[in-house]
Design a protein around this motif. Sequence first.
Motif, PDB file in Angstrom:
ATOM      1  N   VAL A 164      42.170  38.840  33.273  1.00  0.00           N
ATOM      2  CA  VAL A 164      42.968  40.377  33.480  1.00  0.00           C
ATOM      3  C   VAL A 164      41.796  41.158  33.163  1.00  0.00           C
ATOM      4  N   THR A 165      40.240  40.699  32.513  1.00  0.00           N
ATOM      5  CA  THR A 165      39.455  41.199  32.430  1.00  0.00           C
ATOM      6  C   THR A 165      37.995  41.449  33.835  1.00  0.00           C
ATOM      7  N   GLN A 166      38.641  41.200  34.654  1.00  0.00           N
ATOM      8  CA  GLN A 166      37.497  40.336  35.751  1.00  0.00           C
ATOM      9  C   GLN A 166      37.085  41.632  36.402  1.00  0.00           C
ATOM     10  N   GLN A 167      35.621  42.239  36.214  1.00  0.00           N
ATOM     11  CA  GLN A 167      34.975  43.054  36.882  1.00  0.00           C
ATOM     12  C   GLN A 167      34.613  43.000  38.449  1.00  0.00           C
ATOM     13  N   GLY A 168      34.529  44.039  39.045  1.00  0.00           N
ATOM     14  CA  GLY A 168      34.578  43.599  40.364  1.00  0.00           C
ATOM     15  C   GLY A 168      35.260  44.532  41.608  1.00  0.00           C
ATOM     16  N   ASP A 169      34.659  44.897  42.559  1.00  0.00           N
ATOM     17  CA  ASP A 169      35.483  45.857  43.185  1.00  0.00           C
ATOM     18  C   ASP A 169      36.472  45.429  43.715  1.00  0.00           C
ATOM     19  N   ASN A 170      36.000  44.174  44.638  1.00  0.00           N
ATOM     20  CA  ASN A 170      37.104  43.224  45.326  1.00  0.00           C
ATOM     21  C   ASN A 170      38.183  42.515  44.143  1.00  0.00           C
ATOM     22  N   VAL A 171      38.308  42.470  43.495  1.00  0.00           N
ATOM     23  CA  VAL A 171      39.113  41.495  43.178  1.00  0.00           C
ATOM     24  C   VAL A 171      40.179  41.726  42.870  1.00  0.00           C
ATOM     25  N   GLU A 172      41.458  41.188  42.399  1.00  0.00           N
ATOM     26  CA  GLU A 172      42.532  41.524  42.100  1.00  0.00           C
ATOM     27  C   GLU A 172      43.722  40.471  41.689  1.00  0.00           C
ATOM     28  N   VAL A 173      44.717  40.283  40.283  1.00  0.00           N
ATOM     29  CA  VAL A 173      44.577  39.519  39.771  1.00  0.00           C
ATOM     30  C   VAL A 173      46.008  39.481  39.874  1.00  0.00           C
ATOM     31  N   VAL A 174      47.372  38.839  39.997  1.00  0.00           N
ATOM     32  CA  VAL A 174      48.486  38.934  39.995  1.00  0.00           C
ATOM     33  C   VAL A 174      49.233  38.101  39.148  1.00  0.00           C
ATOM     34  N   ALA A 175      50.320  38.116  37.870  1.00  0.00           N
ATOM     35  CA  ALA A 175      50.958  37.190  37.609  1.00  0.00           C
ATOM     36  C   ALA A 175      52.215  36.704  38.490  1.00  0.00           C
ATOM     37  N   ILE A 176      52.815  35.405  38.708  1.00  0.00           N
ATOM     38  CA  ILE A 176      53.409  34.980  38.669  1.00  0.00           C
ATOM     39  C   ILE A 176      54.963  34.927  37.560  1.00  0.00           C
ATOM     40  N   GLN A 177      56.353  35.415  38.151  1.00  0.00           N
ATOM     41  CA  GLN A 177      57.308  34.472  37.274  1.00  0.00           C
ATOM     42  C   GLN A 177      57.398  33.954  37.681  1.00  0.00           C
ATOM     43  N   GLY A 178      57.622  32.339  37.172  1.00  0.00           N
ATOM     44  CA  GLY A 178      57.239  31.390  37.688  1.00  0.00           C
ATOM     45  C   GLY A 178      56.148  30.054  37.082  1.00  0.00           C
ATOM     46  N   ASN A 179      56.857  29.040  37.555  1.00  0.00           N
ATOM     47  CA  ASN A 179      54.730  28.306  37.142  1.00  0.00           C
ATOM     48  C   ASN A 179      53.813  27.960  38.102  1.00  0.00           C
ATOM     49  N   PHE A 180      53.207  26.997  38.222  1.00  0.00           N
ATOM     50  CA  PHE A 180      51.882  26.870  38.980  1.00  0.00           C
ATOM     51  C   PHE A 180      52.783  26.998  40.516  1.00  0.00           C
ATOM     52  N   ASP A 181      53.563  25.259  40.800  1.00  0.00           N
ATOM     53  CA  ASP A 181      54.080  25.477  41.737  1.00  0.00           C
ATOM     54  C   ASP A 181      54.729  26.623  42.495  1.00  0.00           C
ATOM     55  N   ASP A 182      55.125  27.183  41.903  1.00  0.00           N
ATOM     56  CA  ASP A 182      55.731  28.057  42.166  1.00  0.00           C
ATOM     57  C   ASP A 182      55.093  29.314  43.191  1.00  0.00           C
ATOM     58  N   ALA A 183      53.665  29.197  42.055  1.00  0.00           N
ATOM     59  CA  ALA A 183      52.315  30.698  42.777  1.00  0.00           C
ATOM     60  C   ALA A 183      51.457  29.455  43.773  1.00  0.00           C
ATOM     61  N   GLN A 184      51.284  27.976  44.097  1.00  0.00           N
ATOM     62  CA  GLN A 184      50.761  27.361  44.816  1.00  0.00           C
ATOM     63  C   GLN A 184      52.032  27.330  45.815  1.00  0.00           C
TER      64      GLN A 184
END
Length: 495
Positions: free
Chosen positions: A181-201
């Motif tokens: 969540v602290t990543q720098q960069g003009d081309n980056v986005e970070v989103v949290a998913i309600q669920g587990n890794f398998d849900d995200a994948q």
Amino acid sequence: MDYVSSRDKKLRVSAAQAIAAGIAPGGGLFCPTEFPALTADEMQVLLGKDYKGRAAHILGKFLTDFTAEELSDFAAKAYADEKFGGADTAPVKSLSDGVHMLELWHGPTCAFKDMALQMLPHLLTASLRKTGETRTCCILVATSGDTGKAALEGFANVRGTKIMVYYPVDGVSPMQKLQMVTQQGDNVEVVAIQGNFDDAQSAVKRIFTDDATAKRMADAGCIFSSANSINWGRLAPQIVYYVSAYCDLVNAGALKMGDKMNVCVPTGNFGNILAAYIAKQMGLPVGKLVCASNQNNVLTDFFRQGGVYDRNRPFYTTDSPSMDILISSNLERLLFYVSGQNDALVAKMMAELNETGRYEVPAELRARIAEDFDAGCCDDAETADTIRRTFEREGYLLDTHTAVAVKVYEDYRARTGDMTPVVIASTASPFKFCGPVAAALGKTVDTASVSQLSELSALTGVAAPAPLAALADKTPRFDRVVDKADILSTLDLLL
């Protein structure tokens, strides 16, 4: 060398095309049509090379539409000394009884994913050029913790790319979350998913195979690719460090050229241990490949209980979150190879997994798999005990994932009597998981603060990695949380 889809061999592409696409149409994974041989003469040459030289050589055997000059340049940049704390990019530390720890976490994000994700941006951008692609490449990443930060670090401000990382909101360590969540960069986005890794994948895979979404992105001048190990460009660099580890052990006198070594890997998505399998198929003298799982032991059951893969089971959030996975994507590639590249069978099993959550491997394939693989698992209490015992006995500090592998390999030796020297993949710095590591040693640290690093350092006498210590000066940028069903809406952030 050509690449084919694991679910449709009629689809044949070049290495550059496979890397640019990330995943094959229909959800299959691109696989090389053959494993190039690694000869005894080549191994002798590799003994005298550094990690950068070994990487360029091994990758050149798979990426035949890249020049040797290109790959040497990419390796020099990806594994620059300043990124990995010196020229020893992936050092091997030897413990007692023929146990050797392959430390893969000396890169900029302190996890093994750096070994591939510092290389992938070079491979991907070159692949886009080689295929004549001029659209913006939007890289989608599902992460259980370490892949996300490593991908963000690798692709931050890389021209012609944008990157979106999805992580399970309660499924990563505090340090892993802070890194992302602290990543720098003009081309980056970070989103949290309600669920587990398998849900995200699974949600990310749906994006890749949704025709309407693909058209929408194409109309906006964008294409999709992936930085997960479903992308061959992510997996291929991982083959290198097993070859390099063998060379280092020979150079150190711990092995004689031709002696076998076993390999044990803490495993979630199966990419890391698959890379070791591929190295073995190339001719690297590897005996057993031991797959180590935490309480989410779907792979242990698959390997040791009749070749049934069944994700219909409880999902556990553990102290080794990067292994909290029930759908191990890269197992599909193993099935493709042990079945003699039977794409129809693989497609059938993957359809069954999607529809019912399980599939069963035919008996003849189970026998082939058992020739190479063994497996085991352990829970959080056993992981903590292993961290404590190893630190007390060896003075060596394990993270919560590597400790799983150490415990599973101890159990494997006790069960089989196999005392072959072993390389255990040490996949992350223990300072990424200060809370459970300190607890294993009988102390409590403040996991809500970066002070946890100095507290664990004071407890153990081990210095915290500089990239993690630098987080103290960084401000979080991303706080978006979405339901897995709403993942398509997040693509607006890329447009």
